[in-house]
Scaffold this motif. Structure first.
Motif, PDB file in Angstrom:
ATOM      1  N   TYR A 133      55.221  -0.808  77.193  1.00  0.00           N
ATOM      2  CA  TYR A 133      54.376  -1.524  76.244  1.00  0.00           C
ATOM      3  C   TYR A 133      52.961  -0.983  76.311  1.00  0.00           C
ATOM      4  CZ  TYR A 133      57.989  -5.196  76.558  1.00  0.00           C
ATOM      5  OH  TYR A 133      59.161  -5.895  76.552  1.00  0.00           O
ATOM      6  N   CYS A 134      52.357  -0.760  75.165  1.00  0.00           N
ATOM      7  CA  CYS A 134      50.937  -0.417  75.126  1.00  0.00           C
ATOM      8  C   CYS A 134      50.168  -1.612  74.570  1.00  0.00           C
ATOM      9  CB  CYS A 134      50.685   0.818  74.268  1.00  0.00           C
ATOM     10  SG  CYS A 134      48.936   1.297  74.331  1.00  0.00           S
ATOM     11  N   HIS A 135      49.128  -1.982  75.307  1.00  0.00           N
ATOM     12  CA  HIS A 135      48.330  -3.159  74.950  1.00  0.00           C
ATOM     13  C   HIS A 135      46.981  -2.778  74.337  1.00  0.00           C
ATOM     14  CE1 HIS A 135      50.786  -6.206  77.278  1.00  0.00           C
ATOM     15  NE2 HIS A 135      51.241  -5.070  77.786  1.00  0.00           N
ATOM     16  N   CYS A 136      46.807  -1.515  73.957  1.00  0.00           N
ATOM     17  CA  CYS A 136      45.477  -1.088  73.503  1.00  0.00           C
ATOM     18  C   CYS A 136      45.130  -1.679  72.137  1.00  0.00           C
ATOM     19  CB  CYS A 136      45.352   0.434  73.505  1.00  0.00           C
ATOM     20  SG  CYS A 136      45.959   1.241  72.018  1.00  0.00           S
ATOM     21  N   ARG A 137      43.843  -1.706  71.899  1.00  0.00           N
ATOM     22  CA  ARG A 137      43.352  -2.285  70.656  1.00  0.00           C
ATOM     23  C   ARG A 137      43.812  -1.475  69.431  1.00  0.00           C
ATOM     24  NH1 ARG A 137      37.137  -3.617  68.955  1.00  0.00           N
ATOM     25  NH2 ARG A 137      37.768  -4.748  67.101  1.00  0.00           N
ATOM     26  N   SER A 138      43.903  -0.156  69.598  1.00  0.00           N
ATOM     27  CA  SER A 138      44.339   0.686  68.474  1.00  0.00           C
ATOM     28  C   SER A 138      45.769   0.367  68.068  1.00  0.00           C
ATOM     29  CB  SER A 138      44.237   2.169  68.846  1.00  0.00           C
ATOM     30  OG  SER A 138      42.904   2.557  68.972  1.00  0.00           O
ATOM     31  N   CYS A 139      46.645   0.238  69.058  1.00  0.00           N
ATOM     32  CA  CYS A 139      48.040  -0.097  68.739  1.00  0.00           C
ATOM     33  C   CYS A 139      48.106  -1.449  68.051  1.00  0.00           C
ATOM     34  CB  CYS A 139      48.897  -0.128  70.005  1.00  0.00           C
ATOM     35  SG  CYS A 139      49.370   1.500  70.608  1.00  0.00           S
ATOM     36  N   ARG A 140      47.319  -2.381  68.560  1.00  0.00           N
ATOM     37  CA  ARG A 140      47.315  -3.724  67.989  1.00  0.00           C
ATOM     38  C   ARG A 140      46.854  -3.683  66.538  1.00  0.00           C
ATOM     39  NH1 ARG A 140      45.281  -5.876  72.332  1.00  0.00           N
ATOM     40  NH2 ARG A 140      43.114  -5.991  71.771  1.00  0.00           N
ATOM     41  N   VAL A 190      50.866  -0.064  79.655  1.00  0.00           N
ATOM     42  CA  VAL A 190      49.641   0.752  79.674  1.00  0.00           C
ATOM     43  C   VAL A 190      48.543   0.058  78.876  1.00  0.00           C
ATOM     44  CG1 VAL A 190      50.903   2.922  80.027  1.00  0.00           C
ATOM     45  CG2 VAL A 190      50.316   2.200  77.697  1.00  0.00           C
ATOM     46  N   ASN A 191      47.316   0.449  79.226  1.00  0.00           N
ATOM     47  CA  ASN A 191      46.115  -0.152  78.621  1.00  0.00           C
ATOM     48  C   ASN A 191      46.102  -1.678  78.771  1.00  0.00           C
ATOM     49  OD1 ASN A 191      44.788   2.256  77.637  1.00  0.00           O
ATOM     50  ND2 ASN A 191      46.509   2.440  76.233  1.00  0.00           N
ATOM     51  N   TYR A 192      46.564  -2.131  79.928  1.00  0.00           N
ATOM     52  CA  TYR A 192      46.687  -3.579  80.151  1.00  0.00           C
ATOM     53  C   TYR A 192      45.329  -4.259  80.249  1.00  0.00           C
ATOM     54  CZ  TYR A 192      49.261  -7.769  81.536  1.00  0.00           C
ATOM     55  OH  TYR A 192      49.830  -9.022  81.566  1.00  0.00           O
TER      56      TYR A 192
HETATM   57 ZN    ZN Z   1      48.146   1.730  72.416  1.00  0.00          ZN
END
Ligand code: ZN
Ligand code: ZN
Length: 142
Positions: free
Chosen positions: A27-34, A110-112
């Motif tokens: 899981y990626c938690h980054c703002r860009s993915c969101r 990642v990017n937690y």
């Molecule tokens: Zn991301």
């Protein structure tokens, strides 16, 4: 016998296949993915470019590139997101939701540090990216 998973965009115009096993899932938690996905996290599966094949609708794939890390590919007919190429990593993220027959078995977050949806699942939580991908590799306690 190589396992093949079929995937498609939201309208079905873009058809893809991935072959074999992904290099990693999580899981990626980054703002860009969101921001791009519209969801709180991105469930990713990473593949070597040779494992990913566009079967049809290639002319309907558009790419949006905000940074050199990510070339985000979507369908021009429906706007559905298909995958994100990460050229510096030599890997393509085929979103888990794009290939429903892939048994999603996440191994890492990642990017937690940017999370808006904490997930206490016992998996390692990286503050940003793994060190081998240019990140700090630092872990955040679950
Ligand atoms: Zn991301
Ligand atoms: Zn589409």
């Amino acid at each position: 016998m190589t396992m093949v998973h079929k995937g498609a965009c939201f309208c079905g115009t873009v058809q893809i296949e991935v072959a074999g096993e992904p290099e990693g899932m999580g899981y990626c938690h980054c703002r860009s993915c969101r921001s791009w996905s519209g969801g709180p996290v991105n469930a990713f599966s990473l593949w070597k470019p040779g494992a990913v094949r566009v079967v049809s609708g290639a002319e309907n794939i558009a790419t949006f590139k905000k940074s050199d890390l990510s070339e985000r590919q979507y369908c021009t007919k429906c706007g559905g997101h298909v995958m994100t190429d990460h050229p510096p990593l030599g890997l393509i993220d085929v979103f888990a939701a794009t290939i429903p027959t892939l048994r999603f078995t996440p191994g890492v977050h990642v990017n937690y540090a940017e999370t808006v949806l904490p997930m206490r699942d016992g998996l390692p939580k990286l503050k940003d990216f793994p060190a081998e991908f240019g990140g700090s590799g630092e872990q955040i306690p679950d």
